[in-house]
Design a protein around this motif. Structure first.
Motif, PDB file in Angstrom:
ATOM      1  N   ASN A 236     -10.431  17.212  -3.031  1.00  0.00           N
ATOM      2  CA  ASN A 236     -11.248  17.351  -4.235  1.00  0.00           C
ATOM      3  C   ASN A 236     -11.734  18.783  -4.435  1.00  0.00           C
ATOM      4  O   ASN A 236     -11.910  19.226  -5.571  1.00  0.00           O
TER       5      ASN A 236
ATOM      6  N   TRP B 182       2.947  11.605   1.213  1.00  0.00           N
ATOM      7  CA  TRP B 182       1.525  11.619   1.574  1.00  0.00           C
ATOM      8  C   TRP B 182       1.083  10.221   2.003  1.00  0.00           C
ATOM      9  O   TRP B 182       0.476  10.034   3.056  1.00  0.00           O
ATOM     10  N   ILE B 183       1.435   9.237   1.197  1.00  0.00           N
ATOM     11  CA  ILE B 183       1.031   7.861   1.486  1.00  0.00           C
ATOM     12  C   ILE B 183       1.668   7.374   2.779  1.00  0.00           C
ATOM     13  O   ILE B 183       1.041   6.661   3.560  1.00  0.00           O
TER      14      ILE B 183
ATOM     15  N   ARG C 109      -0.551   8.051   5.645  1.00  0.00           N
ATOM     16  CA  ARG C 109      -1.938   7.590   5.626  1.00  0.00           C
ATOM     17  C   ARG C 109      -2.082   6.271   6.394  1.00  0.00           C
ATOM     18  O   ARG C 109      -1.257   5.363   6.252  1.00  0.00           O
TER      19      ARG C 109
ATOM     20  N   ALA D 160      -2.559   4.268  -2.280  1.00  0.00           N
ATOM     21  CA  ALA D 160      -1.471   3.797  -3.136  1.00  0.00           C
ATOM     22  C   ALA D 160      -1.873   3.875  -4.605  1.00  0.00           C
ATOM     23  O   ALA D 160      -1.066   4.242  -5.470  1.00  0.00           O
TER      24      ALA D 160
ATOM     25  N   ASN E 216      -3.809   3.768   5.833  1.00  0.00           N
ATOM     26  CA  ASN E 216      -3.830   2.567   4.984  1.00  0.00           C
ATOM     27  C   ASN E 216      -2.435   1.948   4.827  1.00  0.00           C
ATOM     28  O   ASN E 216      -2.307   0.758   4.588  1.00  0.00           O
TER      29      ASN E 216
ATOM     30  N   SER F  26      -5.229  -0.593  -1.682  1.00  0.00           N
ATOM     31  CA  SER F  26      -5.319   0.653  -0.921  1.00  0.00           C
ATOM     32  C   SER F  26      -5.579   1.818  -1.871  1.00  0.00           C
ATOM     33  O   SER F  26      -4.819   2.046  -2.811  1.00  0.00           O
ATOM     34  N   PRO F  27      -6.650   2.572  -1.623  1.00  0.00           N
ATOM     35  CA  PRO F  27      -6.963   3.683  -2.520  1.00  0.00           C
ATOM     36  C   PRO F  27      -5.851   4.731  -2.565  1.00  0.00           C
ATOM     37  O   PRO F  27      -5.624   5.348  -3.610  1.00  0.00           O
TER      38      PRO F  27
ATOM     39  N   ALA G 175     -17.176   9.004  -2.945  1.00  0.00           N
ATOM     40  CA  ALA G 175     -15.741   8.786  -2.702  1.00  0.00           C
ATOM     41  C   ALA G 175     -15.381   7.307  -2.611  1.00  0.00           C
ATOM     42  O   ALA G 175     -14.223   6.942  -2.811  1.00  0.00           O
TER      43      ALA G 175
ATOM     44  N   TRP H 123      -0.034  15.938   1.320  1.00  0.00           N
ATOM     45  CA  TRP H 123       0.802  15.488   2.438  1.00  0.00           C
ATOM     46  C   TRP H 123       0.588  16.405   3.643  1.00  0.00           C
ATOM     47  O   TRP H 123       0.334  15.938   4.758  1.00  0.00           O
TER      48      TRP H 123
ATOM     49  N   SER I 220     -10.709  14.067   2.194  1.00  0.00           N
ATOM     50  CA  SER I 220     -11.099  13.832   0.798  1.00  0.00           C
ATOM     51  C   SER I 220     -11.826  15.040   0.212  1.00  0.00           C
ATOM     52  O   SER I 220     -11.665  15.362  -0.962  1.00  0.00           O
TER      53      SER I 220
ATOM     54  N   TYR J 232      -8.192  -1.573   4.745  1.00  0.00           N
ATOM     55  CA  TYR J 232      -8.134  -0.235   4.174  1.00  0.00           C
ATOM     56  C   TYR J 232      -9.424   0.552   4.336  1.00  0.00           C
ATOM     57  O   TYR J 232     -10.513  -0.006   4.174  1.00  0.00           O
ATOM     58  N   ASP J 233      -9.295   1.824   4.607  1.00  0.00           N
ATOM     59  CA  ASP J 233     -10.395   2.767   4.431  1.00  0.00           C
ATOM     60  C   ASP J 233     -10.500   2.999   2.922  1.00  0.00           C
ATOM     61  O   ASP J 233      -9.553   3.475   2.295  1.00  0.00           O
ATOM     62  N   MET J 234     -11.628   2.634   2.344  1.00  0.00           N
ATOM     63  CA  MET J 234     -11.707   2.630   0.886  1.00  0.00           C
ATOM     64  C   MET J 234     -12.078   3.980   0.279  1.00  0.00           C
ATOM     65  O   MET J 234     -12.267   4.084  -0.931  1.00  0.00           O
ATOM     66  N   GLU J 235     -12.158   5.001   1.100  1.00  0.00           N
ATOM     67  CA  GLU J 235     -12.494   6.311   0.545  1.00  0.00           C
ATOM     68  C   GLU J 235     -11.375   6.825  -0.362  1.00  0.00           C
ATOM     69  O   GLU J 235     -10.210   6.810  -0.001  1.00  0.00           O
ATOM     70  N   ARG J 236     -11.782   7.277  -1.543  1.00  0.00           N
ATOM     71  CA  ARG J 236     -10.841   7.912  -2.464  1.00  0.00           C
ATOM     72  C   ARG J 236     -10.758   9.398  -2.161  1.00  0.00           C
ATOM     73  O   ARG J 236     -11.747   9.996  -1.773  1.00  0.00           O
ATOM     74  N   VAL J 237      -9.634   9.988  -2.372  1.00  0.00           N
ATOM     75  CA  VAL J 237      -9.525  11.432  -2.116  1.00  0.00           C
ATOM     76  C   VAL J 237      -9.144  12.162  -3.394  1.00  0.00           C
ATOM     77  O   VAL J 237      -8.660  11.551  -4.328  1.00  0.00           O
TER      78      VAL J 237
ATOM     79  N   ALA K 289       0.811  -1.223   0.000  1.00  0.00           N
ATOM     80  CA  ALA K 289       0.000   0.000   0.000  1.00  0.00           C
ATOM     81  C   ALA K 289       0.843   1.271   0.000  1.00  0.00           C
ATOM     82  O   ALA K 289       0.401   2.309   0.461  1.00  0.00           O
TER      83      ALA K 289
END
Lengths: 553, 553
Positions: B103, A523-524, A527, B493, A529, B490-491, B320, B523, B99, A548-553, A167
């Motif tokens: 966005n 950044w990763i 996180r 990654a 995840n 992982s979203p 999201a 970040w 998120s 994982y928290d599956m929320e996309r940002v 990840a």
């Protein structure tokens, strides 16, 4: 992780690398000592690496250029049976502080870049001879080589499994080199980078992930033939023998200050700053490169580069709370110019070339150092040529104007030389003056018209070479206010701001790695995840995937 | 923040903007309604903005091009007394999820880019007429304009106070535009960006932060004169009147699926994916641009662009957890080609130009959408020209090969047109095929040789236009496995990987903003120094500074 990390090493101390010299070919074996981790708490299995392994590798590459200029081809191999290299050690990453992870990645990136620089600047070509699993940072090691040979069998593959497995991103330039250097089609790169088990044999060639896939039975002979072939066609000049790089003279004081022979680093913890003072040459310049070579690692220009390089690395990894680096110099500008001139007068001399190219790397190391940096051009200083480049690398510069009461040092000047006009390109391939005057190239031309002049403050200001000039009345207050203010800002915001402002306009593979890739990785690395209790880095090896928290940002 | 954010608006609904049309000049007044925040919990004081304000602004810019093609100069002004714009609302940022922040910044960046695109693509120039404080996102609004006029008085200034005040970066391109567009010398940019109170008057001109500083007494007349002058010298073609953009036909189903007239978005929450199906043209193409203009916003090519744009934005901000976007199309490829050809045959027609340039923006919006994206080229599909660009925008593409049992739709084809060879440059100024075949430009030439052909799977595969072709036996399983796998990663990654792989090689100001600047901001948006309980964003307005961990990374 609070012990002092030492960037100085030499072959007698290596625990992880072994080199066999064979005329113009050097075979470099990676043979990581499982129990030789820089810190406790992990074993370096499967040729995985930590910062300690990379410090040795950086030393190998550096000495190859200075001590073994006869080498034209370096073949990177594994001394382990079934694995080339498994990449950065995951337990080390899982246990490391964010700041260590980020600075570890930066140093490994710089070291990978030295592979490419060795060929571009010195004609020393790196070949990766891959047998066994070559994954993650292992493949990134291979990617930094300019020719990749893969054993075509059932157990040898190249892979970037970071995204699916951990990840995180391949953090040592992998994503960028795959598309920008290897020219892998980006959708195939997407497949490759999300396939844990990687790609083998002919498909790896078709996708351009490697240059050759060779049957196991013919692998060793083909690698040897290829190395000979590259060595024979190399444009590198023949040099019979190099110079040796002895240990640096360095004392670490109880308060953390450092004293080298030419560089002094004063640590002020309360003010959160380190002041680096560069001393000018004590003696006259050698007559020519023959005399320079006789001085070897004791020559002023090489000694200074090594000490400055070491000081920067020391501060980066060992002194994370010193957020402000102050660069000063004190010395004779005329002598300084003379020392530089010896190199510039004979740039085709192998050692002149190596020393100048080393300065290029040291200056780039400063450019990407994640600290606020300021230069003070004081009376008695010697910011000439390569040292003047520091003024254009740091975030701001202040210069003393006119005489200061009770200060009888020679009046502050800045002297530009030919070194400031293209000899030390930044990562974006611009000279620091082109970068400074982006959009007004005529300002570079104007400055060039004043080459060789010891410019005093008013002229320096007119030419735009420093941020501000200050007289006796304002100097102390202005500098104090700036330093206090800078030390009070959020370090993260400063890092982000500086990473953006230092590099203008064009980008290269190198700046894309440090600017785009690294920022996403940072950044990763923050996180959950990746680094949280249920993140992939923490769960690695437990048999349980990251949650994982599956929320996309 | 769980209500559905609607990107559709029109002037009758504006709460924050007002426009006065005056022939070729439009005066655009920012007049933010304090109580008109998109969410509860903050007031939009001092012309600060949230996403709702920016949605209206994006609508203004879009309508200016389609509905008011007579406008050659847009003057951006404030309707408030003492402030131009205070930037993004800090309380909104402090309360927003990571998120949403990310966005929100992406959308505001896209909207700022449309200012510049309006001049570059359509000859509509934006001027900022700054009176009063112009700070943070407010100055970034001005930076997106191509001429900045500042009142020279004691209360008007431009500033980027984010770093010292809020411990974050100016997140809407400020750092990049200051150096790359305005060409501010980078050390002066450093001073500027760490000075809370900003820079006023003549100094702002000297540092190139603004183009003009004008005494208050002459400000209005000078702005008006300048606007007239730019309008008079504009190369923009005279167009008497535009077309109107009516409301989209859109139904949101209870399960979150969307049905437009041409685009269907099926939501599968368990699988965490949305499938976007683009319908081909129902009717024959209009004969020419005169007929096209008569169809106006009901023309197929414009309606489709608007629906697709809205769908992408809807998914980004409202869905999201749908980490995978699947693009399909169904329709007649020949009709599709004919509709596109009407625009291509008369590209100098103002409306043809606007529709094509709008497609350029929609495709760029897809490029920077932080979701895994895949295209499925199925039987019955119409991936032709501009729709084929989607295949080169997404991360991977799969195509059906040969006949599928029980499937009597026309065999899957891909048709390249002139639109695929330079008409829709990406943010990095490469066409999507140049980006795809970076390092092998001959592959682009080969593909160009097949323009206009309805290419079946084997040919498409040979030309490298899709990632993989699959026959009836493999299709279902391979697609299912890919989708399941992708939805399990992982979203974060994925986001980092995709942000790196989608853009190869060269960078531009635009890609530097989305790639370098945004990544650093993301970040920082995760670091306690900014967003923690004692971080600067949370403490803003309390009179107490952020409490920072001073460790540098």
């Amino acid at each position: 992780m609070s012990k002092v990390i030492d960037f100085q090493t030499d072959p007698s101390k290596y625990r992880h690398w072994r080199i066999e010299y064979d005329g113009p070919v050097a075979n470099l074996f990676m043979d990581v000592d499982e129990d030789g981790g820089l810190f406790d708490g992990y074993q370096l299995k499967l040729n995985s690496y930590d910062l300690g392994v990379d410090i040795e590798l950086a030393d190998v590459v550096q000495r190859m250029r200075f001590e073994h200029p006869e080498v034209k081809v370096v073949v990177l191999r594994s001394a382990k049976e079934k694995v080339f290299c498994a990449g950065a050690n995951i337990r080390m990453l899982g246990g490391a502080a964010h700041s260590h992870k980020v600075n570890f990645c930066k140093f490994t990136n710089e070291t990978r870049n030295t592979f490419e620089a060795a060929e571009a600047d010195s004609g020393q070509k790196y070949i990766a001879a891959v047998k066994g699993a070559c994954a993650g940072g292992g493949y990134e090691l291979a990617l930094a080589c300019n020719h990749i040979m893969l054993t075509d069998d059932s157990s040898s593959s190249v892979a970037l499994p970071e995204v699916p497995l951990l990840a995180v991103l391949p953090g040592t330039g992998g994503l960028t080199r795959v598309t920008d250097k290897r020219k892998v089609r980006r959708d195939l790169a997407d497949v490759f980078c999300s396939t844990e088990e990687g790609v083998k044999g002919k498909r790896a060639v078709t996708w351009k992930l490697v240059d050759e896939a060779i049957a196991n039975s013919k692998f060793d002979e083909t690698v040897e033939a290829r190395a000979r072939e590259f060595a024979a066609s190399s444009a590198k000049v023949d040099v019979a023998s190099g110079i040796s790089l002895g240990p640096l003279r360095r004392v670490i004081e109880p308060d953390g200050s450092l004293r080298y022979s030419l560089v002094e680093v004063l640590v002020d913890r309360d003010a959160r700053r380190a002041t680096l003072t560069i001393g000018g040459p004590e003696t006259d310049a050698p007559d020519d490169m023959v005399a320079f070579e006789a001085q070897g690692d004791q020559s002023y220009m090489l000694r200074l580069a090594r000490e400055l390089d070491d000081a920067i690395l020391h501060l980066r990894l060992n002194e994370a709370e010193l957020g402000l680096l102050v660069f000063r110099s004190q010395g004779d500008p005329i002598k300084m110019a003379a020392h530089e001139a010896v190199l510039m007068a004979d740039p085709d001399h192998w050692l002149a070339n190596e020393v100048l190219k080393y300065w290029k790397r040291v200056l780039k190391r400063i450019d990407v150092t994640s600290r606020s940096m300021v230069a003070l051009v004081e009376h008695g200083s010697c910011f000439v040529g390569v040292l003047a480049e520091i003024l254009f690398s740091v975030d701001r510069s202040y210069m003393m104007e006119d005489e200061f009461e009770g200060d009888n040092r020679p009046i502050a000047t800045v002297t530009l030389t030919a070194a400031n006009f293209g000899l030390f390109p930044m990562g974006n391939d611009l000279s620091r003056l082109q970068n400074r005057f982006y959009g007004t190239p005529e300002a570079v031309d104007t400055a060039q018209g004043h080459m060789g002049e010891a410019l005093e403050a008013a002229e320096v200001n007119d030419l735009g070479l420093v941020t501000m000039i200050l007289d006796d009345i304002d100097w102390d207050d202005e500098i104090r206010i700036f330093m206090e203010e800078r030390a009070s800002f959020s370090p993260d915001a400063m890092t982000g701001m500086e990473a953006n402002l230092r590099f203008v306009g064009p980008e290269t593979m190198e700046t894309r790695i440090f600017g785009r890739l690294t920022a996403w990785q940072n950044w990763i690395f923050n996180r959950p995840n990746a680094v949280g209790a249920e993140g992939a880095l923490q769960r690695y090896g437990t048999g349980v995937r990251g949650n994982y928290d599956m929320e996309r940002v």
